[in-house]
Structure formats: C-alpha cells, structure tokens
Design an enzyme around this catalytic site. Structure first.
Site, PDB file in Angstrom:
ATOM      1  N   LYS A  30       0.810  -1.197   0.000  1.00  0.00           N
ATOM      2  CA  LYS A  30       0.000   0.000   0.000  1.00  0.00           C
ATOM      3  C   LYS A  30       0.857   1.267   0.000  1.00  0.00           C
ATOM      4  O   LYS A  30       0.730   2.116  -0.878  1.00  0.00           O
ATOM      5  CB  LYS A  30      -0.821  -0.018   1.293  1.00  0.00           C
ATOM      6  CG  LYS A  30      -2.156   0.583   1.158  1.00  0.00           C
ATOM      7  CD  LYS A  30      -2.879   0.565   2.498  1.00  0.00           C
ATOM      8  CE  LYS A  30      -2.573  -0.677   3.297  1.00  0.00           C
ATOM      9  NZ  LYS A  30      -3.067  -0.703   4.619  1.00  0.00           N
ATOM     10  N   THR A  31       1.714   1.349   0.990  1.00  0.00           N
ATOM     11  CA  THR A  31       2.543   2.540   1.119  1.00  0.00           C
ATOM     12  C   THR A  31       3.502   2.646  -0.064  1.00  0.00           C
ATOM     13  O   THR A  31       3.818   3.732  -0.531  1.00  0.00           O
ATOM     14  CB  THR A  31       3.332   2.508   2.438  1.00  0.00           C
ATOM     15  OG1 THR A  31       2.427   2.148   3.476  1.00  0.00           O
ATOM     16  CG2 THR A  31       3.918   3.848   2.750  1.00  0.00           C
ATOM     17  N   ASP A 216      -3.443   8.068   2.445  1.00  0.00           N
ATOM     18  CA  ASP A 216      -3.145   6.726   2.945  1.00  0.00           C
ATOM     19  C   ASP A 216      -4.178   6.359   4.013  1.00  0.00           C
ATOM     20  O   ASP A 216      -4.743   7.238   4.648  1.00  0.00           O
ATOM     21  CB  ASP A 216      -1.734   6.719   3.552  1.00  0.00           C
ATOM     22  CG  ASP A 216      -1.205   5.304   3.711  1.00  0.00           C
ATOM     23  OD1 ASP A 216      -1.824   4.362   3.187  1.00  0.00           O
ATOM     24  OD2 ASP A 216      -0.161   5.142   4.370  1.00  0.00           O
ATOM     25  N   GLU A 217      -4.416   5.075   4.219  1.00  0.00           N
ATOM     26  CA  GLU A 217      -5.362   4.609   5.248  1.00  0.00           C
ATOM     27  C   GLU A 217      -6.714   5.310   5.104  1.00  0.00           C
ATOM     28  O   GLU A 217      -7.287   5.797   6.081  1.00  0.00           O
ATOM     29  CB  GLU A 217      -4.811   4.856   6.659  1.00  0.00           C
ATOM     30  CG  GLU A 217      -3.421   4.308   6.886  1.00  0.00           C
ATOM     31  CD  GLU A 217      -3.397   2.829   7.236  1.00  0.00           C
ATOM     32  OE1 GLU A 217      -4.429   2.133   7.033  1.00  0.00           O
ATOM     33  OE2 GLU A 217      -2.342   2.355   7.697  1.00  0.00           O
ATOM     34  N   GLN A 247      -9.065  -3.008   7.778  1.00  0.00           N
ATOM     35  CA  GLN A 247      -8.161  -2.422   8.765  1.00  0.00           C
ATOM     36  C   GLN A 247      -8.714  -1.123   9.351  1.00  0.00           C
ATOM     37  O   GLN A 247      -7.965  -0.298   9.862  1.00  0.00           O
ATOM     38  CB  GLN A 247      -6.791  -2.177   8.134  1.00  0.00           C
ATOM     39  CG  GLN A 247      -6.065  -3.474   7.824  1.00  0.00           C
ATOM     40  CD  GLN A 247      -4.653  -3.237   7.328  1.00  0.00           C
ATOM     41  OE1 GLN A 247      -3.795  -2.779   8.063  1.00  0.00           O
ATOM     42  NE2 GLN A 247      -4.421  -3.542   6.067  1.00  0.00           N
ATOM     43  N   ARG A 601       0.671  -7.982  10.995  1.00  0.00           N
ATOM     44  CA  ARG A 601       1.950  -7.271  11.163  1.00  0.00           C
ATOM     45  C   ARG A 601       3.123  -8.233  11.075  1.00  0.00           C
ATOM     46  O   ARG A 601       4.263  -7.835  10.863  1.00  0.00           O
ATOM     47  CB  ARG A 601       2.045  -6.565  12.533  1.00  0.00           C
ATOM     48  CG  ARG A 601       1.031  -5.500  12.848  1.00  0.00           C
ATOM     49  CD  ARG A 601       0.915  -4.487  11.794  1.00  0.00           C
ATOM     50  NE  ARG A 601      -0.181  -4.825  10.880  1.00  0.00           N
ATOM     51  CZ  ARG A 601      -0.311  -4.314   9.665  1.00  0.00           C
ATOM     52  NH1 ARG A 601       0.578  -3.468   9.221  1.00  0.00           N
ATOM     53  NH2 ARG A 601      -1.313  -4.656   8.880  1.00  0.00           N
TER      54      ARG A 601
END
Length: 667
Positions: A30-31, A216-217, A247, A601
């Site tokens: 994603k990032t 983001d997010e 998330q 994670r």
DNA sequence: GACCGTGGCTTTTTT
DNA sequence: AGCCACGGTC
C-alpha cells in the site's frame, strides 16, 4: 524502479486521468504504491513537487513516508512537496487563512486535556459542576466537529435535554476558543472544511496549491475529512486514495469506512484497483488472518494470497498471570535471539491497552533488554511538561485562559481560587481574556489590592519575556523565564523524593532540548509555530530520531498499524481485553479487525499469549481466552501451557474465582 | 502556604 | 496497585 512492482501496483501508479481508489490488503504494498507514485509524478515532471500533497493519519506513518520518498528521489529537488498528517495539513491551511477564521497570529492548539478543562470550567460556571456530563459533552462536541457541524447547526436539532445541554456548551466552548485565540484538534479538520465550503475564492486558491492529493489509510477518514478531500478536489481528477476496509479501527473517533462507498457514488469515473498479493507474511500467518476476518461481513471481496512459504505454526501460549505472561514472552525472545542473533528490533509485543505494557517493561528491564515503548502516558500529559508548555503558550498567546489559569499560581503567587473567581467573572462580563482583563482600567474596583498588584506584576513579567522572545533569542529568554519562576526549586518542594523531582526536571530539560533542536532546524519559524508543531507531535517522534534501533518494540495494536515485524507476540488474547469489555457486544467487528491488524503485522512468526488471571484495579480476576482464538483453524496452531493446567495454575484460578464471588457478594 | 493522609478513580484505542 | 485530588493540620 517499476521492475520492483507488480502489474496492479504499476497501473495504480500510472493512472492519473481519473480519481483512483486502491483497495489494498494488508502487506500488499500500500505505502509502496503511494511513495512510488509520488516519485513517479516528480521524476517524470508530471507535476511540480509543490503541487503534490500526501496525507497520512499518524506522525509515524508520515515520517516513514517522507523517508521512503526521499530515498526514491535522492538528488532530486523536492522543495514544496507536502507529506504530513491530516491534522498538520489542516494546520497549514488554518495558519494561512487565520484571519478568515477569526484567529490571530500566535494561536494555540488545545489538546484533549485543555479541551476537557475548558468544558469543565464552562460546566462549573453554568451548572455548578455536574461532573458526570463532561465526558459525554466532550465526546458529543468532538463527534459534531468530526461531522463538520457547527454549534449553530446542532443547537436546534437536539433530540433530548442532555444533547441540548451539550449543544449549548458547544456554542460557548467555541466562543471561548475564539476569545482565547485557540483551536482544538478537531478544528484542525473541521475549520478548513467549513471555510472551503463557504468561501469559493479561498478554496480555489488552495486548489491551485494542491493539484494532486494522495491519502493513505483512507478507511480511517471521518466525515469532515472526506468533505475536505472532496472540496479540495472539486471537479478535478488528481486523487489517489489507498485503503483497506478490513483495517478500519478508528470508528470510535468518527472514522467512516463507508467513505469508500461514497467515493463510488461521488466520482463516477473512479477507477478501482485491488492489490491482493501479500508480500509480507508467511502463508500460515496469512491463512489464519484470512480465516479470522472472514467472520466479518464484507462489501468488497478481496482474496489475499502469497507466494511466501508456510513458515512455522502459530503458537498459543497460556500463562498464570500477567507477570508470568511477560516472563514467558521475554524468555522466548531471549532464546530465539540466542539461536538467530537477530536484532531486538525484529521483535514486537502488541497489546490492546497501554497499561498492559507495564509487566513487560519490568521483565525487559530486569534482563537489561533495550525496548522502545510507543504511546502510553504521553510526555505532554505530564504535569510538569504541561506547566512549562502553558507558560510558553502564554508567551505567544497571552489570551489563552486555560494556560493562564494553569500557571497563575504555579508556583504560588498568592493568586488563589478566590482571586481567580473574581477575575474570571470580571473578564467574562467584559468579554475579554483574563490577561486583557488585568489591563482594564477599573480592575481595581473589582479585585483586592493585593491581587491587583500580583496580577499586574505577573502580566508585566509575561510581556517582558515575550518581548525578548520576539526580539530574537527565544531560547535564552525561555531559560531565563524558567529560572525566574524557580521551577526547579518548586519541583523539589512538590516531590519530597529527590529521585522523582529529578526525573520531572529531566523531562523539562528534555522539552527544552527538543525546542532548541527544532529552533535550530527551522530558524524561520516563530516560537508559536514551533509550539503548534510540538502539540501535534509526540515524544516518540524524537525518540525514533535517536538511534535505539536495536530495541524490542512495545506498542498498542492501534499504534502497530502500518508497521511490520519479523516476530510478533500478541499478548493478552483474552475476553474483555481483546475483544475489549466495552466493545462487547456492539463493536465486535472492529475488535476483530484490530486482531486482524495485529496478526498481519507478522512476517515470519506469530505467538498469541493469554493469562488465566489478571489484576484489574488491584483486584484478581479469572480470564478466558479470547473468542478470536476460537475462530482460528486448530491445525495451524500449536498450543502450549494451556491444555494441561498445572496445580499452581489451578490454585491461582481458584483464588480468582473466589475473589470474583466475594466481590459479587459484597456488592 | 506547606505537609501529610485518606479516599476515589483508573484502563480502550490517537491527532 | 498506583496516581491524584481533596481536606485537615501545623
């Protein structure tokens, strides 16, 4: 650079003709998409850096994004490229548009504590202190602001008296903030959103400045944030949002994962790209994550897969109590490290609530293992830091009544509650701040002679220091101020234990060091700007600047979002803890997502732990393993120390049950 | 105003 | 169990 990307990632990066939604599973890069996209836009001169703004939700994420972009664009001029948290973007807008928002330079940002004490003050004035309302009202006001509503809008729409009271306080609260030349955290989003929706010209100025926006997010955006995004975009196309509805763990602060659906409605030419390949976790880990989250309802079907090997089984460790749990985890880490010689930073201990860190800290300290603690009682929540911050805020913004009240009698100046009561009444009547009130010509008719002298000395002194600050050497002036008030001596008197007094003083020195460093880094910034900056930051942001990279990571599940670790320990996997007692039964889905975030994670290994007993408020309680553990496929798990309960554990559990019974009987 | 003891409250997560 | 606010005493 694009060779390091898969097909979907590449098309996400190159798609710029219409707004883009990237639905990206955990660990799917994603990032990477955002950072590479920024790099692409800059490198290929699609846009000037100053026209690109990227927004994250936490300071940690934004710092990481900056570093990764810098790395990709090494040697290229990125001046004006804006990467920050949502709140810092809001601050940037407010700073420039302050005059349109009724703010003057040097305005203060109120944190929750300031907010709460202001609400308390207002309640005390109006209702003689119905203390059971303050939390409700704070929550209510925050909710309204998160929906970008003003007091005027809500006051006529309240459904019951309680809500009406909250709306009335909301109105007064906002009026006070304006008088004090202050904004709160939520204002950082809602004020720009409201300004843009009523002032087209200002908006179009910002649309010139921000031509491409990356978020983001995205699943964590609230209504006000979405409104801000939509306004900034207008009918243009420069938007990339990246998110994962699995998330979403910030519902409690107004996050609306439904904002993903709204995009589909609001932008007909929205392109949707799914990232489903996971590059992070061993397949076993990914499999249990998928199994768990399958128990939540889904709008967007997403199938995460990975080509990494299976890895080890997932371990589930039972223990007697919190201390035993900590010992087990730490000894596992020690043994594992002995075999592999990995850096400590490869290990993370994740938990639901900050208080759970204590036993782990104790055991880690005993073994002299370095650790890095995220969150917890924030540096800026400490009384001594608050005191000095209040003094500093008063220097740049003397109208800040909350700061004024905090420091006026700390250290003692003979200006106690009696005198302050009178001064507050006087100032409220005139509609001015306490500080200005002290300079009203007829103040002597309303306060005692001694109080007047004390106040005028204090205000003159503040003025003289603040003049020195604005003349130049602010750090010297600040140090002299702290010396003037003999704060060190005050701490010694407050805390008879010299160790405690010493550690509090060290916090002050740390604060000053930090300010000094900021001052050197951004010479052009005024003290007011530095203070605003600091309020939005946390001490962690400077810890991580330091080198303790070889340290075990301790943090909440919320703080872990967006990060990854080779070896993850999810501790306290118990009913009432995860899922948290306050979330049963209404918010189980969000708790499950939180567990999902924790699991995903982990890269190589994952260990769950739970304890048979735990102390809450000093009282022994029996604990059951979390329902989320039951939802996992048994063949993937390796259970230890829980099937066959030892005699000792039985005894401990028996004690806890007795204690439970006793507490029920005595109620 | 300084110094002590008691009692009440805490623990969900963050900008 | 630990922290802080409050109240009583000097």
């Amino acid at each position: 650079m694009s060779s390091q990307l898969n097909e979907e990632q590449r098309s996400a990066i190159h798609h710029i003709d219409t707004p883009l939604l990237v639905l990206a599973g955990a660990g799917s890069g994603k990032t990477r998409v955002i950072t590479y996209k920024i790099a692409h836009l800059v490198k290929n001169r699609v846009l000037l850096p100053e026209h690109i703004t990227a927004v994250t939700f936490t300071n940690k994420a934004s710092r990481e994004m900056k570093q990764r972009v810098d790395k990709l664009l090494r040697g290229i001029d990125t001046k004006g490229l804006h990467i920050s948290t949502f709140h810092t973007l809001g601050l940037r807008i407010i700073r420039r548009e302050k005059s349109r928002l009724g703010l003057r330079s040097g305005f203060t940002i109120y944190d929750q504590q300031d907010t709460l004490s202001l609400i308390r003050e207002l309640l005390r004035k109006d209702f003689g202190g119905k203390t059971d309302l303050e939390d409700y009202i704070r929550w209510k006001i925050s909710g309204w602001k998160n929906s970008s509503l003003t007091a005027e809008q809500v006051i006529n729409n309240s459904t019951d008296t309680k809500e009406y009271t909250a709306a009335q306080i909301f109105l007064k609260y906002d009026q006070c903030l304006r008088t004090y030349n202050a904004v709160d955290f939520d204002d950082l989003i809602s004020l720009p959103a409201q300004l843009f929706s009523r002032d087209e010209q200002t908006l179009s100025g910002w649309q010139q400045r921000i031509r491409y926006l990356l978020i983001d997010e995205y699943q964590d955006t609230n209504t006000a944030q979405y409104q801000l995004i939509k306004l900034l975009l207008g009918d243009r196309k420069g938007l990339t949002v990246v998110g994962d509805d699995d998330q979403s763990v910030y519902g409690w602060r107004g996050a609306q994962p439904e904002n993903i659906d709204l995009l589909l409605e609001d932008f007909p030419d929205l392109r949707v790209i799914k990232l489903e390949q996971n590059y992070r976790s061993a397949t076993n880990i990914l499999h249990i994550a998928n199994t768990l989250i399958a128990n939540n309802p889904h709008k967007f079907e997403k199938r995460l897969w990975s080509s990494i090997d299976r890895g080890e089984k997932i371990r589930v460790l039972g223990s007697r109590n919190a201390d035993h749990e900590a010992q087990k985890v730490v000894s596992r880490i020690l043994h594992h490290r002995f075999r592999t010689n990995l850096p400590y930073s490869d290990y993370a201990i994740l938990y639901r609530g900050n208080h759970q860190s204590r036993p782990f800290e104790r055991v880690l300290m005993e073994h002299q293992i370095p650790y890095k603690l995220s969150g917890g009682t924030s540096f800026f929540e400490r009384g001594e830091v608050k005191d000095i911050m209040a003094y500093l805020n008063l220097l740049v913004n003397p109208d800040n009544d909350t700061a004024f009240l905090r420091v006026i009698n700390t250290p003692r100046r003979g200006l106690g509650p009696g005198a302050m009561e009178k001064l507050t009444g006087f100032a409220t009547e005139r509609g001015v701040s306490l500080f200005s009130g002290c300079y009203e010509s007829d103040i002597r008719d309303h306060l005692g002679k001694k109080a007047c002298i004390g106040l005028s000395n204090f205000c003159d002194w503040i003025n003289s220091i603040s003049e020195r600050v604005s003349r130049g050497d602010s750090m010297a002036a600040i140090r002299e101020m702290i010396n003037d008030i003999q704060y060190r001596q005050w701490l010694d008197r407050q805390y008879p234990d010299p160790n405690i007094a010493e550690s509090r003083w060290r916090n002050i020195e740390e604060l000053l060091d930090w300010l000094e460093r900021l001052d050197r880094k951004n010479r052009q910034n005024s003290l007011a700007q530095q203070l605003n900056h600091i309020t939005l930051m946390d001490i962690l942001d400077r810890q991580t600047e330091d080198d303790n990279s070889n340290a075990v990571n301790l943090m909440t599940l919320h703080a872990a979002k967006g990060l990854e670790f080779n070896h993850v320990y999810m501790v306290g996997m118990e009913e009432e803890l995860l899922p948290h007692r306050n979330s049963i039964p209404d918010s189980l889905e969000e708790e499950r997502r939180l567990a999902y975030v924790g699991i995903t994670r982990a890269r190589k290994s994952l260990t769950f732990t739970h304890a048979a007993t735990r102390r809450r408020y000093g009282e022994l309680l029996a604990c059951e393993p979390s329902r989320f553990l039951e939802e996992l496929p048994n063949d993937y798990l390796e259970r230890e120390g829980e099937q066959q309960e030892s005699a000792e554990e039985k005894k401990e559990r028996g004690n806890a049950h007795l204690a439970n019974l006793r507490s029920i009987l005595t109620e």
